[in-house]
Design an enzyme around this catalytic site. Structure first.
Site, PDB file in Angstrom:
ATOM      1  N   ASP A 146       0.826  -1.216   0.000  1.00  0.00           N
ATOM      2  CA  ASP A 146       0.000   0.000   0.000  1.00  0.00           C
ATOM      3  C   ASP A 146       0.856   1.260   0.000  1.00  0.00           C
ATOM      4  O   ASP A 146       2.047   1.219   0.320  1.00  0.00           O
ATOM      5  CB  ASP A 146      -0.929   0.017   1.225  1.00  0.00           C
ATOM      6  CG  ASP A 146      -0.174   0.095   2.558  1.00  0.00           C
ATOM      7  OD1 ASP A 146       0.824  -0.640   2.715  1.00  0.00           O
ATOM      8  OD2 ASP A 146      -0.572   0.883   3.426  1.00  0.00           O
ATOM      9  N   GLU A 177       0.119  -1.242   5.627  1.00  0.00           N
ATOM     10  CA  GLU A 177       1.185  -0.843   6.543  1.00  0.00           C
ATOM     11  C   GLU A 177       1.064   0.625   6.914  1.00  0.00           C
ATOM     12  O   GLU A 177       1.276   1.015   8.058  1.00  0.00           O
ATOM     13  CB  GLU A 177       2.555  -1.099   5.891  1.00  0.00           C
ATOM     14  CG  GLU A 177       3.743  -0.952   6.839  1.00  0.00           C
ATOM     15  CD  GLU A 177       4.412   0.407   6.838  1.00  0.00           C
ATOM     16  OE1 GLU A 177       5.373   0.595   7.599  1.00  0.00           O
ATOM     17  OE2 GLU A 177       3.986   1.319   6.103  1.00  0.00           O
TER      18      GLU A 177
HETATM   19 ZN   LIG Z   1       7.049   2.026   4.065  1.00  0.00          ZN
END
Ligand SMILES: [Zn+2]
Length: 415
Positions: A84, A179
């Protein structure tokens, strides 16, 4: 012949055009369905390389295995990157450009000429003379954080599979969603992964190796004041708004805050305040690299609170601490070989390893405490989460070399 071009740069340029922005407000997992578009492409490419077990699971994680090609018993090593990109800047219609053979100076981005990567603000550019630098056109982020890491792992795996003379144990590939919104390891299945040690490829300058993060607690102060009609309140009101303000006012002014510290110093940082006359809630984050440092700051906060409350005998105050995450060094120090091997791999790639600490947390830190010791290796990313984001082709190639050396170093040490 594989359908896709092989080099780490070709891969990178392909991956950044797929929008994988995650979302803070979404309640689904992954936070945005579109992250799976990249996951599906990676699985398809892994199948073409010959990684037969590669798959995308319902949560958006990509798992895959490079089988061992040695009779030795080598620990299973995982290489991990996140798919992401940050919710802060759009990742839609990324138009990467390559500045070939960079000769110094500021880089003006062609799609929005107000966006300039200035050497004064990005001193790391001084180490890039002669390199090929990839930027956006200035209208989006690039997504080198962390698609550089994804491309590097994919390229290293391709090289290893195509060169059976390079000996290595079982290697695991893990690509994670979400993340950037702090949920990258919420649904990871470490049992299924089956790795002994891991490396995230998500660091900055070539040569960097991060084995430390902050330790982090959250503090919540709940104050109950005493209310009365303001026209008849003499000697009666104890105003929770004023009590909370007094606590904030007593905090150290020249130290112990994010705005006055750097390097290895920690801080005590008020992050939110909701207050009425009767009730105030004051939130803090507490950060330090050591447990003692955390405790000192918490004792300080407690003493400020007790001191202030003495002037408000009819009000009450509750102070609560909650653990958020811990410095991964505590875990990594138990397995010195993990970081030492990464240093050696960086050296063999022709770089000088530089150990740095992260003034924040990482997925690697959470993985370390979940049982997968996991320092962070450079991916070459710079100016994350901004339209000025950049990465150099040569740094990505060094990261690929580092991964390959690391796989062979673990094999050399095994019996
Ligand atoms: Zn990163």
């Amino acid at each position: 012949m594989a359908k896709y071009a092989h080099s780490v740069t070709d891969r990178f340029l392909r991956y950044v055009t797929i929008d994988t922005q995650s979302s803070h407000t979404s309640r689904s997992f992954p936070s945005t369905e579109k992250q799976k578009n990249l996951g599906r492409l990676l699985v398809q490419e892994l199948h073409e390389i010959g990684i037969a077990d590669a798959h995308l699971d319902e949560f958006g994680y990509v798992y895959g295995t490079v089988p061992s090609n040695t009779p030795k018993k080598v620990p299973v090593i995982c290489f991990c990157a996140h798919m992401d990109t940050s919710p802060d800047v759009t990742g839609q219609d990324v138009k990467p450009q390559i500045v070939r053979n960079y000769q110094g100076g500021d880089i003006v981005l062609p799609g929005d000429r107000t966006q300039v990567i200035r050497v004064a603000d990005h001193p790391a550019l001084r180490d890039q003379i002669g390199h090929d630098i990839i930027t956006t056109d200035g209208t989006t982020l690039l997504g080198a954080d962390n698609k550089a890491g994804v491309a590097e792992i994919m390229d290293a795996v391709t090289i290893l599979v195509n060169n059976p003379t390079i000996k290595h144990g079982t290697l695991k590939i893990l690509f994670t969603p979400d993340e950037e919104v702090g949920h990258g390891v919420d649904h990871v299945n470490l049992k299924k992964l089956g790795a002994d040690f891991g490396y995230t490829m998500d660091g900055e300058s070539a040569g960097n190796l991060e084995d430390e993060t902050f330790s982090a607690d959250k503090a919540t102060i709940t104050i109950r004041g005493v209310s009365a009609h303001p026209g008849f309140a003499k000697g009666k009101i104890e105003n929770a708004i004023k009590i909370a303000s007094r606590i904030v006012e007593r905090l150290p002014k020249d130290t112990c805050s994010p705005e006055t510290t750097e390097g290895r110093e920690g801080f005590l940082h008020p992050t939110d305040l909701a207050a009425t006359l009767e009730c105030a809630t004051l939130g803090f984050i507490v950060r330090d690299f050591s447990e003692e440092g955390l405790r000192e700051k918490e004792v300080l906060l407690e003493s400020i609170v007790n001191d202030v409350m003495r002037d408000f005998p009819r009000s009450t105050c509750e102070l609560k601490f909650d653990q958020q995450y811990r410095n991964m060094k505590v875990v990594l120090d138990r397995y010195p070989q993990v970081t030492a091997n990464a240093e050696e791999a960086i050296r063999r790639a022709g770089l000088t390893p530089k150990r740095t600490s992260i003034r924040g947390g990482t997925d690697g830190a959470r993985l370390s405490f979940m049982g997968l010791p996991c320092p962070n290796i450079f991916a070459g990313e710079h100016a994350f989460h901004s339209r000025l984001e950049w990465v150099s082709v040569q740094d990505m190639e060094k990261a690929v070399a580092t991964i390959i050396h690391l796989a062979t170093i673990w094999e050399e040490q095994a019996t």
